[in-house]
Write an enzyme that holds these catalytic residues in place. Structure first.
Site, PDB file in Angstrom:
ATOM      1  N   ARG A 128       8.787   4.734   1.912  1.00  0.00           N
ATOM      2  CA  ARG A 128       9.554   5.199   3.076  1.00  0.00           C
ATOM      3  C   ARG A 128      10.138   6.601   2.862  1.00  0.00           C
ATOM      4  NH1 ARG A 128      10.753  -0.641   3.654  1.00  0.00           N
ATOM      5  NH2 ARG A 128       9.851  -1.244   5.651  1.00  0.00           N
TER       6      ARG A 128
ATOM      7  N   GLN B 213      14.728  -9.073  -3.455  1.00  0.00           N
ATOM      8  CA  GLN B 213      13.388  -9.674  -3.320  1.00  0.00           C
ATOM      9  C   GLN B 213      12.953 -10.316  -4.645  1.00  0.00           C
ATOM     10  OE1 GLN B 213       9.848  -7.942  -1.183  1.00  0.00           O
ATOM     11  NE2 GLN B 213       9.325  -7.223  -3.210  1.00  0.00           N
TER      12      GLN B 213
ATOM     13  N   GLY C 128       0.795  -1.216   0.000  1.00  0.00           N
ATOM     14  CA  GLY C 128       0.000   0.000   0.000  1.00  0.00           C
ATOM     15  C   GLY C 128       0.829   1.267   0.000  1.00  0.00           C
TER      16      GLY C 128
ATOM     17  N   LEU D  30       0.608   3.629  -2.203  1.00  0.00           N
ATOM     18  CA  LEU D  30       1.108   3.459  -3.568  1.00  0.00           C
ATOM     19  C   LEU D  30       1.678   4.750  -4.144  1.00  0.00           C
ATOM     20  CD1 LEU D  30      -1.838   1.270  -4.939  1.00  0.00           C
ATOM     21  CD2 LEU D  30       0.248   0.534  -3.762  1.00  0.00           C
TER      22      LEU D  30
ATOM     23  N   GLN E  12       7.162  -9.761   7.800  1.00  0.00           N
ATOM     24  CA  GLN E  12       8.434  -9.422   7.155  1.00  0.00           C
ATOM     25  C   GLN E  12       9.154  -8.252   7.843  1.00  0.00           C
ATOM     26  OE1 GLN E  12       6.296  -8.579   3.323  1.00  0.00           O
ATOM     27  NE2 GLN E  12       7.791  -6.939   3.118  1.00  0.00           N
TER      28      GLN E  12
ATOM     29  N   GLY F 141       9.006  -4.895  -8.473  1.00  0.00           N
ATOM     30  CA  GLY F 141       9.908  -3.828  -8.902  1.00  0.00           C
ATOM     31  C   GLY F 141      11.377  -4.227  -8.717  1.00  0.00           C
TER      32      GLY F 141
ATOM     33  N   GLY G 193       6.062   4.244  -8.609  1.00  0.00           N
ATOM     34  CA  GLY G 193       6.719   2.948  -8.828  1.00  0.00           C
ATOM     35  C   GLY G 193       5.681   1.839  -8.889  1.00  0.00           C
ATOM     36  N   HIS G 194       4.762   1.810  -7.906  1.00  0.00           N
ATOM     37  CA  HIS G 194       3.692   0.806  -7.932  1.00  0.00           C
ATOM     38  C   HIS G 194       2.830   0.991  -9.183  1.00  0.00           C
ATOM     39  CE1 HIS G 194       4.297   1.254  -3.438  1.00  0.00           C
ATOM     40  NE2 HIS G 194       4.456  -0.037  -3.596  1.00  0.00           N
TER      41      HIS G 194
ATOM     42  N   LYS H  26      13.557  -2.255  -7.808  1.00  0.00           N
ATOM     43  CA  LYS H  26      14.135  -1.531  -6.682  1.00  0.00           C
ATOM     44  C   LYS H  26      14.460  -2.505  -5.542  1.00  0.00           C
ATOM     45  CE  LYS H  26      13.526   1.748  -3.185  1.00  0.00           C
ATOM     46  NZ  LYS H  26      12.593   0.992  -2.345  1.00  0.00           N
TER      47      LYS H  26
END
Ligand code: PAF
Length: 280
Positions: A187, A153, A32, A34, A62, A147, A37-38, A149
């Site tokens: 962030r 992951q 969320g 958003l 996580q 992504g 990028g999202h 970024k």
């Protein structure tokens, strides 16, 4: 307005109806809040699938004990407006209790999760792999969008999909940046104006490293040292890691050549930011 559903059963009802009609499904997993990028992931998913589910879930498993789970920004109304405008079909926004009933099962990927972000965030990737596996089982998408970024992951999810034979195509999408180079991140909202300026040291340092390689530097150690030195010039920055690894094995790279992931994690004040570049 796009439907927002809270339960696994509701998602499954939508998915069943779409499958009956022979439609393809894309999944964009998010936490969320958003941003552009999202949106780039959702846009691509909308282009490539008949229906798109956006999961909007701040996944508690996580986050480590001293991380920003409580502070993590949330704004479901704004997220819904963005998804609606982008043409997504459904938002899945469960409460933690809907996703986790005293679970005894965890999905974890070994070795490549022990380095880079996994070193300072030991529970992170098991939390990501477990929730992403659950989302894959709930939504059963044809394609899922992540992504670059979060490059580690993306690699970890690809490996999990291969190891566990999920019949899902993982689509990696390029990093989206602010005009001045800062990689978009939920962030970034934690940063004060002074920290926001300081945060540019990540993309600036990586840009220097990338340029060195483009101009012929072949030593990964030299590239790493230059990236580190540039970040260290910024007084508000505290380095978590600066790494250059082989993107398949995640072992330290000796040569600054493909397949290379150069990645940094840096605290700007209390905010931990990540950024990277890839040579494929
Ligand atoms: O990248 C994220 O936002 C999260 O790690 C993900 C993939 C949605 C899992 O919670």
């Amino acid at each position: 307005m796009i439907p927002v559903v809270k339960t696994i059963d509701e998602v499954r009802k939508h998915v069943k109806a779409w499958r009956r009609d022979g439609l393809s499904i894309g999944l964009v997993p998010t936490m969320g809040f958003l941003h552009e990028g999202h949106k780039s992931l959702i846009d691509r998913a909308v282009r490539e699938n008949d229906r798109v589910v956006v999961s909007d879930f701040v996944n508690p498993t996580q986050f480590g004990p001293n991380e920003d789970l409580e502070a993590y920004p949330r704004d479901l109304d704004r997220d819904a407006a963005l998804c609606d405008e982008a043409g997504a079909s459904l938002i899945f926004n469960p409460e933690p209790e809907e996703m986790y009933h005293a679970p005894l099962t965890t999905v974890s990927v070994d070795k490549i999760t022990k380095v880079l972000c996994g070193k300072s965030r030991p529970v992170h990737f098991a939390g990501v792999c477990t929730v992403v596996s659950k989302l894959f089982n709930i939504v059963t998408p044809d394609r899922a969008y992540f992504g670059q970024k979060d490059a580690q992951q993306l690699c970890v999810v690809r490996k999990m999909v291969k190891d566990l034979d999920f019949d899902i195509e993982i689509v990696g999408c390029p990093i989206v940046r602010e005009a001045d180079g800062l990689a978009k991140s939920s962030r970034n909202t934690y940063l004060s104006p002074e920290e926001r300026k300081a945060a540019l040291c990540l993309s600036r340092a990586l840009g220097k490293g990338r340029k060195m390689i483009d101009e012929g530097e072949r030593s990964a150690a030299a590239v790493k040292a230059a990236i580190r030195a540039e970040i260290e010039r910024e007084p508000l920055a505290r380095i978590d890691y600066v790494e250059a690894v082989n993107m398949d094995s995640f072992e330290d790279a000796e040569e600054a050549a493909a397949p290379l992931l150069a990645a940094v994690a840096v605290y700007i004040g209390k905010t931990r930011l990540i950024d990277n570049f890839i040579i494929e």
